[in-house]
Write an enzyme that holds these catalytic residues in place. Structure first.
Site, short mmCIF file in Angstrom:
data_model
loop_
_atom_site.label_atom_id
_atom_site.label_comp_id
_atom_site.label_asym_id
_atom_site.label_seq_id
_atom_site.Cartn_x
_atom_site.Cartn_y
_atom_site.Cartn_z
N TYR A 80 59.54 0.19 35.82
CA TYR A 80 58.76 0.65 36.96
C TYR A 80 58.08 1.98 36.63
CZ TYR A 80 57.59 1.40 41.87
OH TYR A 80 56.93 1.59 43.05
N PHE A 132 26.87 -1.96 44.23
CA PHE A 132 27.61 -3.20 43.99
C PHE A 132 28.27 -3.54 45.33
CE2 PHE A 132 31.40 -5.61 42.66
CZ PHE A 132 30.74 -6.68 42.09
N THR A 133 28.48 -4.83 45.57
CA THR A 133 28.95 -5.26 46.90
C THR A 133 30.16 -4.48 47.41
OG1 THR A 133 30.17 -6.99 45.77
CG2 THR A 133 28.06 -7.63 46.71
N LYS A 266 36.63 -7.13 33.46
CA LYS A 266 35.45 -7.24 32.61
C LYS A 266 35.64 -6.41 31.34
CE LYS A 266 33.56 -7.94 36.97
NZ LYS A 266 32.89 -7.29 38.07
N ARG A 389 23.49 -14.22 44.46
CA ARG A 389 23.36 -12.77 44.53
C ARG A 389 22.03 -12.46 45.18
NH1 ARG A 389 28.43 -10.26 43.36
NH2 ARG A 389 28.38 -11.10 45.45
N PHE A 455 29.79 -13.24 51.92
CA PHE A 455 29.55 -14.20 50.82
C PHE A 455 30.85 -14.79 50.28
CE2 PHE A 455 30.88 -11.53 47.30
CZ PHE A 455 30.71 -10.24 47.79
#
Ligand code: PLP
Length: 482
Positions: A80, A132-133, A266, A389, A455
């Site tokens: 942990y 960005f969203t 990413k 998009r 979306f």
């Protein structure tokens, strides 16, 4: 990866990896695809993998991991607090980015949550190259105002400009002059600008923004989620920097900013994320909130396995042969589509090929969601899942009317090392068929619409029986072929 000249005339991208683990795929018949998209409310997020042939929804968390990453997952130090795995990750980040403090989180948007909670002051501006969203949603929830200061060519779908993601430095200076630095919570630049077609930002643009930010003592925050693509484009498109190594360029980027954050889904090919800084005060402020939202400072919501794979993944991101695989495949796809006259965003960016639905479906009213309609149509025609998009990805205005997106894109993400060239060719072929038959495609309307980030879960239905007609034409043209 490299483009190689073939004796028989073609020049094709040649993979610099071999596939050693595979997953079975199915291509379900077109009638099933029609039914599946209806069940999903014409929202490709709501399709199930069993109905999908090629999943080009996103590059997030679905890039192929390397043998070395998978191997690293077996040698973790699970604990942990104080795990040696975390220390290895922290050291790797310090080595690559030259920043001392690292806050681990479960994914990119968790960084945005913490950064917005810590730094967005009510009724201030947050200037950026493009939103960005999830970034925008977090900033708005905390009372900040997103200001996009892009250059006019950012939204040109047909362009030869190498760095369409740049922030407009003149507009930035003007904003500071007119509003005062204290009206700006922070400046944000997103590498590999996601929503305008994965378009990169020039290294000089980061450097100059950093200088302005320092001059006025405004924090400068970089979203480096799509840095791998952006890095490739700096190496291949910028004469000034192409002789520097990927590591040197990454260090210059990092040095320009006070805080760098990223989605490791990413950048690093795992499932996680993190915030990096050399600013001790900023670190301490964020650290206080970390256990509340993510987890203790040595895991932050990630499993140690993912962290261990991230150490290797970040190292591999500095390898040009690895990072160029995405952009080279994307370039191949975009170049072929351009040859066929299909409207697609140029120059090719990172992340994926972006069909220009505004032009592709110019006969469909924008209020009937061109990009969403095209996403549904392509799925029916091919079993390929892309991501809308465009206007569906925008929030409504306060008066309830639609906020029309500046660009209507269907993104076809090409996660790294996942697809083969024949699969990319299949996709190009079905897009070409769809373009030929585009007049058959009609619009969509909502029948279930969430208030925030609609979306993801929103459901829509076609405004006519165009989908049945499309299937009829498909069967007429392809016969029994799937
Ligand atoms: C994907 C992405 C994010 C959010 O990351 P998640 O891991 O999906 O939460 C933030 N910024 C950019 C530019 C992205 O592409």
């Amino acid at each position: 990866m490299a483009n190689i000249k073939f004796f028989l005339g073609e020049e094709l991208p040649l993979e610099m990896h071999k596939v050693r683990m595979v997953q079975r795929l199915d291509l379900v018949p077109v009638e099933r695809r029609l039914k599946a998209i209806e069940e999903a409310g014409n929202n490709t997020f709501l399709l199930y993998n069993k109905d999908i042939y090629l999943d080009m929804l996103t590059d997030s968390g679905v890039n192929a991991m390397s043998d070395k990453q998978t191997a690293a997952m077996l040698t973790v130090d699970d604990s942990y607090a104080g795990s040696a795995t975390f220390t290895r990750l922290q050291d790797k980040i310090a080595e690559i980015f030259g920043k001392e403090y690292f806050l681990p989180v479960h994914q990119g948007r968790a960084c945005e949550n913490l950064l917005s909670l810590a730094f967005v002051k009510k009724d201030t501006y947050i200037p950026m190259n493009y939103h960005f969203t999830t970034t925008k949603a977090h900033i708005m929830i905390n009372g900040g105002k997103v200001l996009e200061l892009f250059l006019p060519d950012a939204l040109d779908s047909v362009s030869s400009k190498p760095f369409k993601g740049n922030i407009d430095l003149n507009q930035l200076q003007k904003l500071i002059d007119e509003e005062g630095a204290d009206k700006i919570s922070f400046i944000r630049i997103e590498a590999g600008t996601n929503l305008i077609g994965g378009q990169p930002v020039a290294l000089d643009n980061f450097i100059e923004t950093g200088k302005i930010a320092r001059k006025y003592k405004i924090p400068f925050i970089v979203d480096a989620s799509l840095w791998a693509d952006n890095l490739h484009f700096i190496k291949t498109r910028d004469e000034k920097y192409k002789n520097l190594s990927t590591r040197e360029i990454t260090r210059i980027l990092s040095d320009s900013a006070d805080i760098v954050y990223f989605s490791a889904r990413k950048l690093g090919h795992v499932r996680g994320g993190g915030i990096i800084t050399n600013d001790e005060a900023a670190y301490k402020k964020l650290l206080e909130m970390l256990p509340l939202y993510e987890g203790f400072s040595t895991y932050g919501g990630m499993s140690t396995r993912e962290m261990e794979a991230m150490v290797v993944g970040l190292d591999e991101t500095m390898d040009e042969e690895m990072i160029n695989q995405g952009p080279i495949f994307i370039k191949y796809m975009v170049d072929e589509l351009v040859k066929l006259g299909v409207p697609v965003i140029t120059p090719p960016g990172g992340l994926g090929a972006h069909l220009d639905a505004m032009a592709f479906l110019d006969h469909v009213p924008q209020k009937e969601y061109r990009a969403g309609s095209l996403a549904a149509a392509l799925y029916i025609a091919s079993g390929v899942r892309g991501m809308e998009r465009g206007t569906i990805s925008e929030e409504r205005e306060e008066d309830g009317s639609d906020h029309f997106a500046a660009v209507e894109l269907l993104r076809l993400a090409l996660p790294r090392r996942v697809f083969t060239l024949s699969q990319v060719k299949y996709t190009i072929d079905r897009i070409a068929w769809l373009y030929e038959n585009r007049k058959l495609i009609g619009g969509l309307e909502f029948y279930e619409e969430p208030k925030v980030l609609r979306f993801f879960f929103g459901k829509l239905k076609p405004t006519s029986d165009w989908q049945e007609k499309l299937v009829e034409k498909f069967k007429a043209d392809f016969g029994d072929s799937l």
